[in-house]
Design a protein around this motif. Structure first.
Motif, PDB file in Angstrom:
ATOM      1  N   PRO A 138     -19.985  -4.154 -26.305  1.00 51.72           N
ATOM      2  CA  PRO A 138     -19.616  -4.924 -25.105  1.00 51.72           C
ATOM      3  C   PRO A 138     -19.664  -4.028 -23.866  1.00 51.72           C
ATOM      4  O   PRO A 138     -19.490  -2.810 -23.958  1.00 51.72           O
ATOM      5  CB  PRO A 138     -18.175  -5.381 -25.410  1.00 51.72           C
ATOM      6  N   PRO A 139     -19.914  -4.603 -22.708  1.00 52.60           N
ATOM      7  CA  PRO A 139     -19.961  -3.778 -21.489  1.00 52.60           C
ATOM      8  C   PRO A 139     -18.599  -3.155 -21.200  1.00 52.60           C
ATOM      9  O   PRO A 139     -17.564  -3.747 -21.502  1.00 52.60           O
ATOM     10  CB  PRO A 139     -20.355  -4.786 -20.394  1.00 52.60           C
ATOM     11  N   PRO A 140     -18.575  -1.935 -20.663  1.00 49.32           N
ATOM     12  CA  PRO A 140     -17.286  -1.285 -20.370  1.00 49.32           C
ATOM     13  C   PRO A 140     -16.553  -2.032 -19.255  1.00 49.32           C
ATOM     14  O   PRO A 140     -17.176  -2.668 -18.408  1.00 49.32           O
ATOM     15  CB  PRO A 140     -17.702   0.127 -19.905  1.00 49.32           C
ATOM     16  N   PRO A 141     -15.222  -1.959 -19.258  1.00 49.64           N
ATOM     17  CA  PRO A 141     -14.457  -2.623 -18.192  1.00 49.64           C
ATOM     18  C   PRO A 141     -14.702  -1.936 -16.851  1.00 49.64           C
ATOM     19  O   PRO A 141     -15.019  -0.747 -16.800  1.00 49.64           O
ATOM     20  CB  PRO A 141     -12.999  -2.458 -18.653  1.00 49.64           C
ATOM     21  N   PRO A 142     -14.568  -2.656 -15.762  1.00 52.93           N
ATOM     22  CA  PRO A 142     -14.764  -2.027 -14.447  1.00 52.93           C
ATOM     23  C   PRO A 142     -13.693  -0.978 -14.179  1.00 52.93           C
ATOM     24  O   PRO A 142     -12.563  -1.087 -14.680  1.00 52.93           O
ATOM     25  CB  PRO A 142     -14.640  -3.216 -13.467  1.00 52.93           C
ATOM     26  N   PRO A 143     -14.018   0.082 -13.429  1.00 52.80           N
ATOM     27  CA  PRO A 143     -13.016   1.115 -13.150  1.00 52.80           C
ATOM     28  C   PRO A 143     -11.898   0.567 -12.272  1.00 52.80           C
ATOM     29  O   PRO A 143     -12.111  -0.362 -11.484  1.00 52.80           O
ATOM     30  CB  PRO A 143     -13.832   2.192 -12.390  1.00 52.80           C
ATOM     31  N   PRO A 144     -10.680   1.127 -12.409  1.00 52.51           N
ATOM     32  CA  PRO A 144      -9.569   0.643 -11.578  1.00 52.51           C
ATOM     33  C   PRO A 144      -9.798   1.018 -10.117  1.00 52.51           C
ATOM     34  O   PRO A 144     -10.495   1.991  -9.811  1.00 52.51           O
ATOM     35  CB  PRO A 144      -8.354   1.390 -12.161  1.00 52.51           C
ATOM     36  N   PRO A 145      -9.233   0.263  -9.201  1.00 49.05           N
ATOM     37  CA  PRO A 145      -9.400   0.603  -7.776  1.00 49.05           C
ATOM     38  C   PRO A 145      -8.703   1.920  -7.453  1.00 49.05           C
ATOM     39  O   PRO A 145      -7.725   2.300  -8.104  1.00 49.05           O
ATOM     40  CB  PRO A 145      -8.721  -0.578  -7.056  1.00 49.05           C
ATOM     41  N   PRO A 146      -9.212   2.674  -6.489  1.00 47.95           N
ATOM     42  CA  PRO A 146      -8.571   3.944  -6.139  1.00 47.95           C
ATOM     43  C   PRO A 146      -7.178   3.718  -5.568  1.00 47.95           C
ATOM     44  O   PRO A 146      -6.919   2.680  -4.946  1.00 47.95           O
ATOM     45  CB  PRO A 146      -9.525   4.529  -5.069  1.00 47.95           C
ATOM     46  N   PRO A 147      -6.261   4.666  -5.794  1.00 47.06           N
ATOM     47  CA  PRO A 147      -4.901   4.493  -5.259  1.00 47.06           C
ATOM     48  C   PRO A 147      -4.916   4.576  -3.741  1.00 47.06           C
ATOM     49  O   PRO A 147      -5.781   5.225  -3.147  1.00 47.06           O
ATOM     50  CB  PRO A 147      -4.136   5.685  -5.873  1.00 47.06           C
ATOM     51  N   PRO A 148      -3.977   3.920  -3.091  1.00 44.96           N
ATOM     52  CA  PRO A 148      -3.924   3.994  -1.625  1.00 44.96           C
ATOM     53  C   PRO A 148      -3.561   5.405  -1.175  1.00 44.96           C
ATOM     54  O   PRO A 148      -2.902   6.149  -1.912  1.00 44.96           O
ATOM     55  CB  PRO A 148      -2.823   2.993  -1.257  1.00 44.96           C
ATOM     56  N   PRO A 149      -4.007   5.824   0.002  1.00 45.13           N
ATOM     57  CA  PRO A 149      -3.658   7.171   0.476  1.00 45.13           C
ATOM     58  C   PRO A 149      -2.160   7.298   0.696  1.00 45.13           C
ATOM     59  O   PRO A 149      -1.497   6.313   1.046  1.00 45.13           O
ATOM     60  CB  PRO A 149      -4.427   7.277   1.815  1.00 45.13           C
ATOM     61  N   PRO A 150      -1.614   8.486   0.450  1.00 44.81           N
ATOM     62  CA  PRO A 150      -0.167   8.650   0.642  1.00 44.81           C
ATOM     63  C   PRO A 150       0.199   8.514   2.111  1.00 44.81           C
ATOM     64  O   PRO A 150      -0.598   8.843   2.999  1.00 44.81           O
ATOM     65  CB  PRO A 150       0.092  10.087   0.141  1.00 44.81           C
ATOM     66  N   PRO A 151       1.387   7.994   2.391  1.00 48.65           N
ATOM     67  CA  PRO A 151       1.802   7.885   3.792  1.00 48.65           C
ATOM     68  C   PRO A 151       2.036   9.263   4.388  1.00 48.65           C
ATOM     69  O   PRO A 151       2.278  10.239   3.665  1.00 48.65           O
ATOM     70  CB  PRO A 151       3.116   7.091   3.693  1.00 48.65           C
ATOM     71  N   PRO A 152       1.944   9.404   5.694  1.00 51.91           N
ATOM     72  CA  PRO A 152       2.206  10.704   6.312  1.00 51.91           C
ATOM     73  C   PRO A 152       3.648  11.134   6.083  1.00 51.91           C
ATOM     74  O   PRO A 152       4.538  10.309   5.840  1.00 51.91           O
ATOM     75  CB  PRO A 152       1.920  10.446   7.805  1.00 51.91           C
ATOM     76  N   ASP A 153       3.859  12.450   6.119  1.00 50.56           N
ATOM     77  CA  ASP A 153       5.195  12.973   5.887  1.00 50.56           C
ATOM     78  C   ASP A 153       6.195  12.444   6.908  1.00 50.56           C
ATOM     79  O   ASP A 153       7.338  12.174   6.589  1.00 50.56           O
ATOM     80  CB  ASP A 153       5.174  14.512   5.939  1.00 50.56           C
ATOM     81  N   GLU A 154       5.760  12.324   8.150  1.00 47.29           N
ATOM     82  CA  GLU A 154       6.638  11.862   9.205  1.00 47.29           C
ATOM     83  C   GLU A 154       5.933  10.808  10.040  1.00 47.29           C
ATOM     84  O   GLU A 154       4.710  10.733  10.066  1.00 47.29           O
ATOM     85  CB  GLU A 154       7.063  13.016  10.138  1.00 47.29           C
ATOM     86  N   THR A 155       6.714  10.003  10.720  1.00 49.67           N
ATOM     87  CA  THR A 155       6.167   9.016  11.648  1.00 49.67           C
ATOM     88  C   THR A 155       6.395   9.495  13.071  1.00 49.67           C
ATOM     89  O   THR A 155       7.364  10.231  13.342  1.00 49.67           O
ATOM     90  CB  THR A 155       6.838   7.651  11.441  1.00 49.67           C
ATOM     91  N   PRO A 156       5.513   9.113  14.011  1.00 55.03           N
ATOM     92  CA  PRO A 156       5.695   9.533  15.407  1.00 55.03           C
ATOM     93  C   PRO A 156       7.074   9.115  15.933  1.00 55.03           C
ATOM     94  O   PRO A 156       7.518   7.989  15.736  1.00 55.03           O
ATOM     95  CB  PRO A 156       4.563   8.809  16.139  1.00 55.03           C
ATOM     96  N   GLY A 157       7.730  10.060  16.587  1.00 53.26           N
ATOM     97  CA  GLY A 157       9.062   9.796  17.118  1.00 53.26           C
ATOM     98  C   GLY A 157      10.188  10.101  16.160  1.00 53.26           C
ATOM     99  O   GLY A 157      11.369  10.044  16.548  1.00 53.26           O
ATOM    100  N   GLN A 158       9.850  10.417  14.907  1.00 50.89           N
ATOM    101  CA  GLN A 158      10.896  10.725  13.935  1.00 50.89           C
ATOM    102  C   GLN A 158      11.599  12.019  14.323  1.00 50.89           C
ATOM    103  O   GLN A 158      10.976  12.998  14.738  1.00 50.89           O
ATOM    104  CB  GLN A 158      10.287  10.851  12.542  1.00 50.89           C
ATOM    105  N   LEU A 159      12.928  12.015  14.185  1.00 54.64           N
ATOM    106  CA  LEU A 159      13.733  13.181  14.553  1.00 54.64           C
ATOM    107  C   LEU A 159      14.221  13.910  13.311  1.00 54.64           C
ATOM    108  O   LEU A 159      14.443  13.309  12.264  1.00 54.64           O
ATOM    109  CB  LEU A 159      14.939  12.753  15.401  1.00 54.64           C
ATOM    110  N   ALA A 160      14.365  15.196  13.439  1.00 55.16           N
ATOM    111  CA  ALA A 160      14.952  16.032  12.384  1.00 55.16           C
ATOM    112  C   ALA A 160      15.847  17.061  13.050  1.00 55.16           C
ATOM    113  O   ALA A 160      15.481  17.650  14.076  1.00 55.16           O
ATOM    114  CB  ALA A 160      13.870  16.713  11.564  1.00 55.16           C
ATOM    115  N   THR A 161      17.022  17.250  12.491  1.00 59.64           N
ATOM    116  CA  THR A 161      17.967  18.226  13.032  1.00 59.64           C
ATOM    117  C   THR A 161      18.165  19.350  12.029  1.00 59.64           C
ATOM    118  O   THR A 161      18.450  19.093  10.854  1.00 59.64           O
ATOM    119  CB  THR A 161      19.321  17.560  13.358  1.00 59.64           C
ATOM    120  N   ILE A 162      17.994  20.549  12.513  1.00 64.39           N
ATOM    121  CA  ILE A 162      18.151  21.739  11.674  1.00 64.39           C
ATOM    122  C   ILE A 162      19.255  22.586  12.291  1.00 64.39           C
ATOM    123  O   ILE A 162      19.238  22.870  13.501  1.00 64.39           O
ATOM    124  CB  ILE A 162      16.843  22.540  11.605  1.00 64.39           C
ATOM    125  N   THR A 163      20.183  22.992  11.478  1.00 68.56           N
ATOM    126  CA  THR A 163      21.271  23.841  11.978  1.00 68.56           C
ATOM    127  C   THR A 163      21.192  25.214  11.330  1.00 68.56           C
ATOM    128  O   THR A 163      20.729  25.366  10.200  1.00 68.56           O
ATOM    129  CB  THR A 163      22.648  23.216  11.685  1.00 68.56           C
TER     130      THR A 163
END
Length: 236
Positions: free
Chosen positions: A79-104
């Motif tokens: 029988p013909p092989p099954p179609p390959p699975p769709p590629p995974p979506p790209p990972p989201p960026p580490d941060e979004t514009p305007g995101q704040l981080a506080t380091i002490t």
């Protein structure tokens, strides 16, 4: 009824043919042998053979295929092989514009020693509450504007920042910097390679040392101690 004895005789002969493959000492193979026998038989035998051939010819097709096996060496159809699975979506960026981080600054009880007072203001190995350390170097009297850098070592995803502005206040007793506010910008490190801006606020205290060991020791002078430090990062 006239054909019956002839039919019985032929049936017996065909049965013998199936058993040993010969009729009257002659080899008979499948329908070809029956046809040869047909040509050499009497009229009565021919009629009977005709009936036998009709019976063989009109066997239903679904019965003819029973018991058939795949020919040797013939590849089984896969029988013909099954179609390959769709590629995974790209990972989201580490941060979004305007995101704040506080380091002490991880200042221990009594403060973090920066060593003897120097110019530019210099304090390295400052522990961060999120892990890693950073290095503060500020030429606060440079013209036309203060310069310097904040070098991050494994602090979140921050790369080195460039100081673009600095203001400060002085301690009335020692004449040393009591507090400092800085403005800086820089790039984040792999994998996202983004940018950020930030501000920093620090407070210091001092004590006088007549010389000896310690960070930056060896000669008399004031020892600078960081009492607090906060960095506010805005991702772009």
């Amino acid at each position: 009824m006239v054909l019956w004895p002839a039919y019985q005789n032929l049936r017996l002969r065909i049965k013998r043919c199936r058993g040993d493959g010969e009729i009257d000492g002659k080899r008979v193979d499948s329908i070809i042998g029956i046809l040869t026998l047909f040509e050499r038989s009497t009229m009565r035998h021919r009629i009977t053979l005709a009936l036998v051939l009709m019976f063989i010819t009109f066997i239903p097709s679904h019965l003819q295929g029973q018991g058939q096996t795949q020919a040797p060496g013939q590849a089984k159809k896969q029988p013909p092989p099954p179609p390959p699975p769709p590629p995974p979506p790209p990972p989201p960026p580490d941060e979004t514009p305007g995101q704040l981080a506080t380091i002490t600054a991880g200042v221990p009880t009594g403060g973090f020693s920066c060593g003897r007072v120097t110019y530019p203001l210099y304090c390295y190995g400052i522990p961060a509450n999120v892990g890693g350390t950073f290095w503060l170097d500020v030429s606060y009297n440079d013209t036309p504007s203060p310069t310097g850098f904040v070098s991050f070592n494994s602090v979140a995803d921050l790369g080195q920042a460039t100081i673009t502005a600095a203001t400060y206040t002085l301690d009335g007793n020692t004449g040393q910097i009591n507090s400092m506010h800085i403005v800086f910008n820089g790039n984040t490190v792999s994998p996202d390679i983004g940018t950020y801006t930030g501000t920093g606020d620090f407070t210091f205290s001092y004590y006088y040392s007549s010389g000896g060991g310690g960070k930056g020791g060896g000669y008399p002078g004031y020892i600078q101690v960081m009492q607090s430090g906060t960095l506010t990062i805005t991702y772009q």
